[in-house]
Design a protein around this motif. Sequence first.
Motif, PDB file in Angstrom:
ATOM      1  N   PRO A 158      -6.550 -11.365   0.841  1.00  0.00           N
ATOM      2  CA  PRO A 158      -6.350 -12.696   0.484  1.00  0.00           C
ATOM      3  C   PRO A 158      -6.286 -13.626   1.615  1.00  0.00           C
ATOM      4  O   PRO A 158      -5.812 -13.249   2.519  1.00  0.00           O
ATOM      5  N   PRO A 159      -6.479 -15.115   1.524  1.00  0.00           N
ATOM      6  CA  PRO A 159      -6.024 -15.779   2.498  1.00  0.00           C
ATOM      7  C   PRO A 159      -4.711 -16.031   3.272  1.00  0.00           C
ATOM      8  O   PRO A 159      -3.736 -15.541   2.493  1.00  0.00           O
ATOM      9  N   LYS A 160      -4.372 -16.095   4.558  1.00  0.00           N
ATOM     10  CA  LYS A 160      -3.162 -15.824   5.087  1.00  0.00           C
ATOM     11  C   LYS A 160      -2.452 -14.550   4.830  1.00  0.00           C
ATOM     12  O   LYS A 160      -1.466 -14.553   5.074  1.00  0.00           O
ATOM     13  N   SER A 161      -3.103 -13.635   4.866  1.00  0.00           N
ATOM     14  CA  SER A 161      -2.568 -12.320   4.563  1.00  0.00           C
ATOM     15  C   SER A 161      -3.006 -11.393   5.852  1.00  0.00           C
ATOM     16  O   SER A 161      -3.982 -11.542   6.315  1.00  0.00           O
ATOM     17  N   PRO A 162      -2.203 -10.552   6.193  1.00  0.00           N
ATOM     18  CA  PRO A 162      -2.271  -9.817   7.489  1.00  0.00           C
ATOM     19  C   PRO A 162      -3.225  -8.592   7.380  1.00  0.00           C
ATOM     20  O   PRO A 162      -3.399  -8.137   5.983  1.00  0.00           O
ATOM     21  N   LEU A 163      -3.605  -7.989   8.110  1.00  0.00           N
ATOM     22  CA  LEU A 163      -4.289  -6.645   8.139  1.00  0.00           C
ATOM     23  C   LEU A 163      -3.485  -5.668   7.919  1.00  0.00           C
ATOM     24  O   LEU A 163      -2.187  -5.589   8.320  1.00  0.00           O
ATOM     25  N   PHE A 164      -4.070  -4.544   7.100  1.00  0.00           N
ATOM     26  CA  PHE A 164      -3.176  -3.535   6.927  1.00  0.00           C
ATOM     27  C   PHE A 164      -4.019  -2.267   7.738  1.00  0.00           C
ATOM     28  O   PHE A 164      -4.892  -1.982   7.584  1.00  0.00           O
ATOM     29  N   LYS A 165      -3.021  -1.136   8.187  1.00  0.00           N
ATOM     30  CA  LYS A 165      -3.468   0.086   8.802  1.00  0.00           C
ATOM     31  C   LYS A 165      -2.654   1.156   8.332  1.00  0.00           C
ATOM     32  O   LYS A 165      -1.311   0.755   8.062  1.00  0.00           O
ATOM     33  N   VAL A 166      -3.107   2.291   8.007  1.00  0.00           N
ATOM     34  CA  VAL A 166      -2.490   3.231   7.135  1.00  0.00           C
ATOM     35  C   VAL A 166      -2.348   4.553   8.222  1.00  0.00           C
ATOM     36  O   VAL A 166      -3.509   4.896   8.614  1.00  0.00           O
ATOM     37  N   LEU A 167      -1.272   5.339   8.010  1.00  0.00           N
ATOM     38  CA  LEU A 167      -1.061   6.510   8.926  1.00  0.00           C
ATOM     39  C   LEU A 167      -0.741   7.475   7.887  1.00  0.00           C
ATOM     40  O   LEU A 167       0.371   7.667   7.538  1.00  0.00           O
ATOM     41  N   PRO A 168      -1.756   8.456   7.557  1.00  0.00           N
ATOM     42  CA  PRO A 168      -1.385   9.620   6.588  1.00  0.00           C
ATOM     43  C   PRO A 168      -0.767  10.734   7.127  1.00  0.00           C
ATOM     44  O   PRO A 168      -0.729  10.928   8.235  1.00  0.00           O
ATOM     45  N   PHE A 169       0.385  11.193   6.401  1.00  0.00           N
ATOM     46  CA  PHE A 169       1.128  12.471   6.762  1.00  0.00           C
ATOM     47  C   PHE A 169       0.640  13.703   5.787  1.00  0.00           C
ATOM     48  O   PHE A 169       0.588  13.302   4.610  1.00  0.00           O
ATOM     49  N   ARG A 170       0.611  14.780   6.215  1.00  0.00           N
ATOM     50  CA  ARG A 170       0.725  15.734   5.419  1.00  0.00           C
ATOM     51  C   ARG A 170       1.555  16.936   5.557  1.00  0.00           C
ATOM     52  O   ARG A 170       1.534  17.599   7.077  1.00  0.00           O
ATOM     53  N   LYS A 171       2.378  17.296   4.919  1.00  0.00           N
ATOM     54  CA  LYS A 171       3.521  18.515   4.948  1.00  0.00           C
ATOM     55  C   LYS A 171       4.248  17.851   6.508  1.00  0.00           C
ATOM     56  O   LYS A 171       4.806  18.827   7.273  1.00  0.00           O
ATOM     57  N   GLY A 172       4.744  16.681   6.519  1.00  0.00           N
ATOM     58  CA  GLY A 172       5.607  16.233   7.824  1.00  0.00           C
ATOM     59  C   GLY A 172       4.433  15.983   9.046  1.00  0.00           C
ATOM     60  O   GLY A 172       5.272  15.573  10.057  1.00  0.00           O
ATOM     61  N   ARG A 173       3.349  16.424   9.072  1.00  0.00           N
ATOM     62  CA  ARG A 173       2.313  16.273  10.132  1.00  0.00           C
ATOM     63  C   ARG A 173       1.552  14.881  10.219  1.00  0.00           C
ATOM     64  O   ARG A 173       0.901  14.700   9.226  1.00  0.00           O
ATOM     65  N   PRO A 174       1.598  14.110  11.150  1.00  0.00           N
ATOM     66  CA  PRO A 174       0.962  12.926  11.295  1.00  0.00           C
ATOM     67  C   PRO A 174      -0.555  13.098  11.444  1.00  0.00           C
ATOM     68  O   PRO A 174      -0.946  14.223  12.150  1.00  0.00           O
ATOM     69  N   LEU A 175      -1.333  12.406  11.119  1.00  0.00           N
ATOM     70  CA  LEU A 175      -2.771  12.251  11.230  1.00  0.00           C
ATOM     71  C   LEU A 175      -2.935  11.774  12.853  1.00  0.00           C
ATOM     72  O   LEU A 175      -2.478  10.696  13.149  1.00  0.00           O
ATOM     73  N   VAL A 176      -3.666  12.484  13.686  1.00  0.00           N
ATOM     74  CA  VAL A 176      -3.805  12.244  15.033  1.00  0.00           C
ATOM     75  C   VAL A 176      -5.431  12.468  15.459  1.00  0.00           C
ATOM     76  O   VAL A 176      -6.141  13.230  14.665  1.00  0.00           O
ATOM     77  N   SER A 177      -5.899  11.728  16.715  1.00  0.00           N
ATOM     78  CA  SER A 177      -7.088  11.910  16.911  1.00  0.00           C
ATOM     79  C   SER A 177      -6.748  12.396  18.720  1.00  0.00           C
ATOM     80  O   SER A 177      -5.555  11.829  19.120  1.00  0.00           O
ATOM     81  N   SER A 178      -7.856  12.908  19.296  1.00  0.00           N
ATOM     82  CA  SER A 178      -7.557  13.080  20.985  1.00  0.00           C
ATOM     83  C   SER A 178      -8.952  13.068  21.386  1.00  0.00           C
ATOM     84  O   SER A 178      -9.917  13.094  20.823  1.00  0.00           O
ATOM     85  N   PHE A 179      -8.695  12.531  22.874  1.00  0.00           N
ATOM     86  CA  PHE A 179     -10.001  12.383  23.610  1.00  0.00           C
ATOM     87  C   PHE A 179      -9.664  12.728  24.931  1.00  0.00           C
ATOM     88  O   PHE A 179      -8.468  12.578  25.367  1.00  0.00           O
ATOM     89  N   VAL A 180     -10.505  13.053  25.812  1.00  0.00           N
ATOM     90  CA  VAL A 180     -10.192  13.333  27.358  1.00  0.00           C
ATOM     91  C   VAL A 180     -10.503  12.052  27.817  1.00  0.00           C
ATOM     92  O   VAL A 180     -11.479  11.250  27.916  1.00  0.00           O
TER      93      VAL A 180
END
Length: 452
Positions: A86-108
């Motif tokens: 909606p107007p004047k609303s911030p963007l939202f980002k979500v971090l999923p967790f599974r059994k206490g483990r956060p979702l991550v990515s990795s690269f070299v």
Amino acid sequence: MLSLSLRLTSSSSSRFLFLSKTLTLTKRIIFSSLTTMSINLNAHAFAGNPLRAKTPKPHDPLSPSSAFESLKAHFLQNPENHNHPPPKSPLFKVLPFRKGRPLVSSFVNGDDVVSSWHLGWISLADCNGILGKCGVQLTEGSLVYLGSGAEEDVVYWAIDVSEVGGLVPELVGRQFCFVELRTLMVATDWADSLAMGELAIAGHARALLEWHNLSRFCGHCGEKTVPKEAGRRKQCSNELCKKRIYPRIDPVVIMWVIDREHDRALLSRQSRFVPRMWSCLAGFMEPGESLEEAVRRETYEETGIEVGEVVYNSSRPWPVIIFQLFGPSSIPCQLMVGFFAYAKSLEINVDKEELEDAQWHSREDVRKALAFAEYKKAQRTAADKVYQMCKGVEKGQSLSADFNVVSGELASTFIPGPFAIAHHLISTWANQHPPTGVEAQLKQLSSSISNL
């Protein structure tokens, strides 16, 4: 009357002159002691969360209440497409967790061939789409507010997806992976402030989600609880109760016990430690005792050593499992408070139910243990493990195998790495002289005088 006024003015001037001289002397003493004791307190793992640096005021669009209202508007106005707020609303980002483990990515990282991990933030639209494919409807009540960045129009949320079936293959296809927080702690480059900030965010989110899982029912009447204030507190659903429930913190004291007379300190081992690792004593506070009393009690209970002077060093959040032997849901929301504890007695009587062993070690022996352990190599090994996991291939190498001496032989003794508050306590004593109780009091006096 004039004479009285002059006497009062003269008295005030004398008091001010005295305080000023005292402050100057105090600062000189403190500066002298601090120049021999350099500790980067921001280096503590899980501390320095960039999303919690400043909490927005209630009317700010990035505040918990405003952001939650915007979140509800997303679902009410356009549940199929959350990429158009909606107007004047911030963007939202979500971090999923599974059994206490956060979702991550990795690269070299380029030509350095050094891998690094990052939190697996996904957009609200992606989160809704992925959960929808698994037959789960995303609602605003399932998201927990984490905070906002310092210079961006984004609000960050966490969500527990432990009960969602079929989710892992979907995320693995995008080269995401759920990784244990302790592994990420070791894999984080402690010299990289941005990486340490991401670890702190993950720790904060992990602690909040675990608290939500453990507070599903009211401890007063037994009815279900409902989230309030964008998940930052809960409330009993019983209209006759409505008890407010806030996140719980379980304080732990961790102490480096010092024998000042013989210039040595106490290293201890627990049976759950990896081979050859020794560390500080630690234990939970009990109701009705001060931090200093907890240090003295725990030291005596575990080793039979009596402690006199207790000097505060620093504190750090510790949102990972301390006692893994008790299962995956045991005690995840701690605050570790670090102290130097000066021994009054020296004879060791180990409580075998608490410790495997405890021994006095000279300053030189502790320095060797710190020097032998290749902490950087262990960190890179853990980072490479996370990289392989995100690619779908998990390495089985033991991290303790990287703590070697220069010749390649295994170090007979090593200390936890810079990610641990124990490392900071031990290395401070081994390489410098920690402040005494007098110096600690001078610090407090300096702070008090500066506030006059």
